[in-house]
Enzyme design. Structure first.
Site, short mmCIF file in Angstrom:
data_model
loop_
_atom_site.label_atom_id
_atom_site.label_comp_id
_atom_site.label_asym_id
_atom_site.label_seq_id
_atom_site.Cartn_x
_atom_site.Cartn_y
_atom_site.Cartn_z
N SER A 64 33.81 30.86 35.72
CA SER A 64 34.76 30.04 36.48
C SER A 64 34.38 28.57 36.45
O SER A 64 33.25 28.22 36.75
CB SER A 64 34.79 30.45 37.95
OG SER A 64 34.97 31.81 38.08
N HIS B 173 40.82 30.21 35.13
CA HIS B 173 40.39 31.12 34.06
C HIS B 173 41.46 31.14 32.98
O HIS B 173 42.40 31.93 33.04
CB HIS B 173 40.23 32.55 34.57
CG HIS B 173 39.19 32.73 35.62
ND1 HIS B 173 37.92 33.17 35.34
CD2 HIS B 173 39.22 32.52 36.95
CE1 HIS B 173 37.23 33.22 36.45
NE2 HIS B 173 37.99 32.84 37.45
N HIS C 266 38.28 39.89 35.44
CA HIS C 266 37.46 40.44 36.52
C HIS C 266 37.97 41.80 36.98
O HIS C 266 39.18 42.07 36.92
CB HIS C 266 37.45 39.47 37.70
CG HIS C 266 36.84 38.14 37.40
ND1 HIS C 266 37.54 37.16 36.74
CD2 HIS C 266 35.61 37.65 37.65
CE1 HIS C 266 36.75 36.09 36.59
NE2 HIS C 266 35.58 36.37 37.14
N TYR D 230 38.31 42.75 39.96
CA TYR D 230 39.21 42.64 41.12
C TYR D 230 40.66 42.40 40.74
O TYR D 230 41.56 42.47 41.57
CB TYR D 230 38.74 41.55 42.11
CG TYR D 230 38.65 40.16 41.55
CD1 TYR D 230 39.79 39.42 41.26
CD2 TYR D 230 37.42 39.57 41.30
CE1 TYR D 230 39.72 38.13 40.75
CE2 TYR D 230 37.32 38.29 40.80
CZ TYR D 230 38.48 37.58 40.52
OH TYR D 230 38.39 36.32 40.00
N GLU D 231 40.90 42.08 39.45
CA GLU D 231 42.28 41.86 39.03
C GLU D 231 43.03 43.18 38.87
O GLU D 231 44.24 43.18 38.63
CB GLU D 231 42.30 41.04 37.74
CG GLU D 231 41.81 39.62 37.98
CD GLU D 231 41.74 38.79 36.72
OE1 GLU D 231 42.78 38.43 36.19
OE2 GLU D 231 40.61 38.48 36.27
N ALA E 293 29.93 31.50 37.69
CA ALA E 293 29.76 30.72 38.91
C ALA E 293 29.28 31.70 39.96
O ALA E 293 29.78 32.82 40.04
CB ALA E 293 31.08 30.09 39.33
N MET F 150 31.07 37.85 41.03
CA MET F 150 32.01 38.96 40.83
C MET F 150 32.19 39.31 39.35
O MET F 150 33.27 39.76 38.95
CB MET F 150 33.37 38.58 41.44
CG MET F 150 33.30 38.14 42.90
SD MET F 150 34.88 37.55 43.50
CE MET F 150 34.41 36.86 45.11
N SER F 151 31.15 39.11 38.56
CA SER F 151 31.33 39.33 37.11
C SER F 151 30.00 39.64 36.43
O SER F 151 29.02 40.00 37.08
CB SER F 151 31.92 38.07 36.48
OG SER F 151 30.97 37.01 36.52
N ASN G 138 28.15 27.18 45.06
CA ASN G 138 28.22 27.03 46.53
C ASN G 138 27.00 27.73 47.12
O ASN G 138 26.39 28.60 46.50
CB ASN G 138 29.50 27.66 47.06
CG ASN G 138 29.63 29.13 46.69
OD1 ASN G 138 29.86 29.46 45.51
ND2 ASN G 138 29.46 30.00 47.65
N HIS H 236 37.66 29.21 46.87
CA HIS H 236 37.72 29.19 45.41
C HIS H 236 37.66 27.74 44.90
O HIS H 236 37.04 27.46 43.87
CB HIS H 236 39.00 29.89 44.94
CG HIS H 236 39.12 30.02 43.45
ND1 HIS H 236 38.17 30.67 42.67
CD2 HIS H 236 40.07 29.57 42.57
CE1 HIS H 236 38.54 30.62 41.39
NE2 HIS H 236 39.68 29.96 41.30
#
Ligand code: HPA
Length: 278
Positions: free
Chosen positions: A33, A64, A86, A88-89, A116, A217-218, A241, A253
């Site tokens: 990201s 993305h 990802h 979550y998609e 990220a 998340m990846s 972050n 995000h």
């Protein structure tokens, strides 16, 4: 039902990619990201949008872009994923890792992954880079592993070793390169969860207690598939972050994308140096 990808489907995707490019890439690079601009530094670039490749999932997330960018960096022939898909998609583990299978069948033997990530280690600040020395695969532990289902014996073994998921020689090379550029490189354990919701403070204290330094998340599904396929892997987390273990700040995000922008020039220097050293 988990959507399985067959060897025939992988090779149909490979055939389309091959028909469109003239390069023979041997290094794969996955951009996380906000890190997408690295693809602009590929020379003699040939580009294929994921939507043009059969069986490919298509990313829907802002920040993305979804395409392979294939060409040269520092005289090395690379196959870069500008944007990843990802879990979550809503795609299956096999679908989100199809691009790595395509790389494997194209002859890629070394994979550089980036993401990220939220910094859990107290010393990590937004804009820092962490060399991933190991990961915790909570998704896999709870039954979402990209290697579930019948093993594709042509691609790798049923029970692949994960004791050295991140290649020690490549880690050493990355340390040397970062040192030469005066870039401080943190090291640590990357923790992958599914998202898309960010963590609660209690989630984060749990992750810290079990040894996580950065969270995202990846990456982990892709690394498992790459190792199954015998690739050497090098991984970086751009700390976008600071994870808030006491709930004193919120994560967005937009903050993640902004934090990644600061990381991009450092990561580009490191990746270029690694290319020269390979
Ligand atoms: N949590 C999970 N995923 C992330 C984060 C985070 O704080 N930052 C970037 N990706």
């Amino acid at each position: 039902m988990e959507k399985i990808i067959t060897l025939t489907q992988i090779d149909e995707a490979v055939q389309v990619v091959r028909s469109r490019i003239t390069h023979t890439p041997h290094i794969g690079i996955i951009l996380g990201s906000g890190l997408n601009t690295l693809a602009d530094s590929v020379q003699d670039a040939e580009r294929i949008a994921y939507g043009e490749i059969p069986h490919f999932p298509v990313s829907t997330v802002v920040g993305h872009t979804g395409a392979f960018v294939i060409g040269n960096i520092e005289s090395q022939s690379v196959m870069m994923m500008q944007g990843r898909i990802h879990f979550y998609e809503g795609y299956s583990m096999a679908q989100i890792t199809l691009p790595v299978r395509v790389m494997q069948r194209m002859g890629v033997d070394t994979l550089i992954v980036s993401n990220a990530a939220g910094g859990i280690h107290p010393d990590f600040k937004p804009g820092d880079v962490m060399l991933i020395t190991d990961h915790i695969n909570l998704l896999g532990m709870t039954g979402s592993n990209p290697l579930m289902g019948q093993n594709l014996d042509e691609l790798g073994p049923r029970f692949p070793d994960m004791s050295q998921a991140y290649d020690r020689e490549l880690c050493d090379l990355a340390r040397r390169v970062a040192g030469q550029h005066g870039i401080h490189l943190h090291e640590g354990v990357y923790f992958c969860l599914s998202g898309p919701s960010f963590e609660t403070p209690a989630d984060l204290r749990f992750l810290r207690a079990i040894g996580a330094d950065a969270v995202g998340m990846s990456t982990v599904p892709e690394v498992i598939v790459a190792r199954h396929g015998g690739m050497r892997v090098l991984g970086f987390s751009g700390i976008s972050n600071k994870a808030s273990l006491d709930g004193s700040s919120v994560t967005t995000h937009e903050e993640v994308i902004e934090g990644s922008r600061i990381v991009t020039p450092k990561l580009e220097k490191i990746i270029r140096g690694v290319m020269r050293g390979l």
